[in-house]
Scaffold this active site. Structure first.
Site, mmCIF file in Angstrom:
data_model
loop_
_atom_site.group_PDB
_atom_site.id
_atom_site.type_symbol
_atom_site.label_atom_id
_atom_site.label_comp_id
_atom_site.label_asym_id
_atom_site.label_seq_id
_atom_site.Cartn_x
_atom_site.Cartn_y
_atom_site.Cartn_z
ATOM 1 N NE ARG A 177 -3.745 0.008 2.289
ATOM 2 C CZ ARG A 177 -5.032 0.204 1.628
ATOM 3 N NH1 ARG A 177 -5.251 -0.765 1.050
ATOM 4 N NH2 ARG A 177 -5.766 1.395 1.772
ATOM 5 C CE LYS B 238 -13.920 7.470 13.751
ATOM 6 N NZ LYS B 238 -12.506 7.971 13.170
ATOM 7 C CE1 TYR C 51 -16.285 4.781 11.806
ATOM 8 C CE2 TYR C 51 -18.363 5.701 12.117
ATOM 9 C CZ TYR C 51 -17.088 5.878 11.375
ATOM 10 O OH TYR C 51 -16.610 6.978 10.425
#
Length: 257
Positions: free
Chosen positions: A37, A156, A152
């Site tokens: 990557r 956050k 999630y």
């Protein structure tokens, strides 16, 4: 011109921010999970000054990225963009942690603690943080049935908590959080309704702009405008509890400046 490190920048919003910043003449260091990557990132942005490589799902990888960054020299800004989304099942990392918590929360904490403090820090959050729970009794989801969207959202929320905690602990560093919007990236999905072209603008602006609106700390922004946050993000107890948990998990406390 500024030197800026962007985590999770081999594609998506991180790479977009890198392109914006490099296009304005800034010196950009990208970050990729592995060497393959990293090659892709350099092909996508050959103007990049460097690429640091490491898996932010592992504490050893976090430490390696921090070490590589420090060897390259002090940064004017660090954008903590790396993250995993809410569609994944619960994946346990080599450290026995939930991958969502490790990448989205613990990595920006440990990188902040280990990288030579810059002038500015930008943490990527989400509008979903408003559905987050600040309860830290089971952050790894070992005692609850897995709920990816909730995990999630929690992560956050903790990103905003971290940004505000660092702003309080390091008043000489501008530390802010960003809501890029629900944009059609690999994480957001093809049906996301927000403007992708605006998704990376705010983090690049907070990292470099001398405008009075950008030279603040302890803020939360959406499309270069302040936006209200979950009330728990400003709780000193929640901030202190998150810093204490991350210090316990990593064996590294946030240093005093």
């Amino acid at each position: 011109m500024s030197r800026i490190l962007i985590t999770g920048s081999s594609d998506g919003l991180g790479l977009m921010a890198g392109r914006l910043l490099a296009g304005d003449g800034h010196r950009v260091t990208l970050h990729a999970r592995n060497s393959e990557r990293a090659r892709d990132a350099l092909e996508a942005l050959p103007e990049a000054e460097a690429v640091v490589v490491g898996d932010l799902g592992a504490i050893a990888g976090m430490r390696s990225v921090a070490r590589q960054a420090n060897e390259l020299g002090r940064y004017d800004a660090v954008i903590h963009n790396a993250g995993v989304g809410y569609r994944e099942p619960r994946i346990e990392t080599v450290d026995g942690l939930s991958q969502v918590f490790a990448v989205n929360v613990l990595a920006p904490y440990l990188l902040t603690a280990l990288i030579t403090p810059p002038d500015r820090l930008v943490y990527l959050s989400s509008g979903m943080h408003r559905d987050g729970h600040p309860d830290l009794s089971d952050p790894q989801w070992v005692g609850r049935r897995w709920n990816g969207a909730q995990a999630y959202s929690d992560s956050k929320l903790f990103d905003v908590v971290l940004a505000f905690a660092v702003a309080r602990a390091w008043p000489e560093v501008l530390s802010n959080a960003v809501e890029p919007g629900w944009v059609p990236t690999k994480m957001g999905g093809p049906g996301a309704p927000d403007d992708l072209t605006l998704g990376a603008v705010t983090q690049a602006w907070l990292a470099t702009s001398d405008e009075p609106e950008a030279t603040v700390t302890g803020g939360y922004f959406y499309h270069q405008r302040p936006r209200e946050v979950h009330p728990a993000a400003r709780s000193l107890k929640v901030q202190d509890d998150l810093l204490a948990l991350c210090a316990e998990l990593t064996g590294t406390s946030l240093p005093s400046l």
